[in-house]
Motif scaffolding. Sequence first.
Motif, mmCIF file in Angstrom:
data_model
loop_
_atom_site.group_PDB
_atom_site.id
_atom_site.type_symbol
_atom_site.label_atom_id
_atom_site.label_comp_id
_atom_site.label_asym_id
_atom_site.label_seq_id
_atom_site.Cartn_x
_atom_site.Cartn_y
_atom_site.Cartn_z
ATOM 1 N N HIS A 1 6.482 1.112 3.090
ATOM 2 C CA HIS A 1 6.049 -0.127 2.431
ATOM 3 C C HIS A 1 5.887 -1.240 3.482
ATOM 4 C CE1 HIS A 1 5.882 -2.863 -1.035
ATOM 5 N NE2 HIS A 1 6.869 -3.600 -0.527
ATOM 6 N N GLU A 4 2.483 -2.981 5.275
ATOM 7 C CA GLU A 4 2.355 -4.441 5.216
ATOM 8 C C GLU A 4 2.037 -5.021 6.608
ATOM 9 O OE1 GLU A 4 5.556 -6.443 3.219
ATOM 10 O OE2 GLU A 4 4.884 -8.419 3.866
ATOM 11 N N HIS A 59 0.490 0.470 0.333
ATOM 12 C CA HIS A 59 1.720 -0.359 0.364
ATOM 13 C C HIS A 59 2.313 -0.460 -1.045
ATOM 14 C CE1 HIS A 59 4.061 -4.149 1.024
ATOM 15 N NE2 HIS A 59 3.377 -4.681 0.042
ATOM 16 N N TYR A 102 -1.706 -4.329 7.305
ATOM 17 C CA TYR A 102 -2.735 -5.151 6.649
ATOM 18 C C TYR A 102 -2.617 -6.617 7.038
ATOM 19 C CZ TYR A 102 0.301 -6.320 2.532
ATOM 20 O OH TYR A 102 1.296 -6.769 1.692
HETATM 21 FE FE LIG Z 1 3.927 -6.651 -0.830
#
Ligand SMILES: [Fe+2]
Length: 156
Positions: A49, A53, A37, A56
């Motif tokens: 990105h 995110e 990320h 995770y």
């Molecule tokens: Fe971040």
Amino acid sequence: MKADIGLTEKNSQAVAEKLNRLLADEFLLSLKTRNYHWNVEGSNFMEMHKFYEGLYDELDEVIDEVAERTRSIGHYSQGRMADFLKTATLEEQPYTNDQQKQLKDLLSDHETIIKYLRKDIDLFQDKYRDAGNTDFITGLMQKHEKWAWFIRSYLK
Ligand SMILES: [Fe+2]
């Protein structure tokens, strides 16, 4: 105080060891996903990105659930980085900003977890007689199957 929930000590201990290994792997996978990320590059930077995110964020919920399942059957959850590194089966990779490499690495990790969870489901059910955790890791395997599909769909 001991958990009096109809699991033998031997069986709940065996399940707790499997859950602690799983916790270490989920923790490592969350960190690896964060690393990607932060360091991904390319014309679709924002897409990747945000994709990482989302992954995770969901892994972080899983981490908490795994640790709390261990506590729920009367055992301690590990929670130290040194212990995670010792018990994890996934491996960290050299730094890369190449999203194909990042995605292939994450896919391999999700598939590794899916394969051992599939074996653990049978063990938990037939050998350790732990219905609660059989159900838990079955649901978790389904989540990893979905994430693996998402990741695979970015790969050629
Ligand atoms: Fe971040």
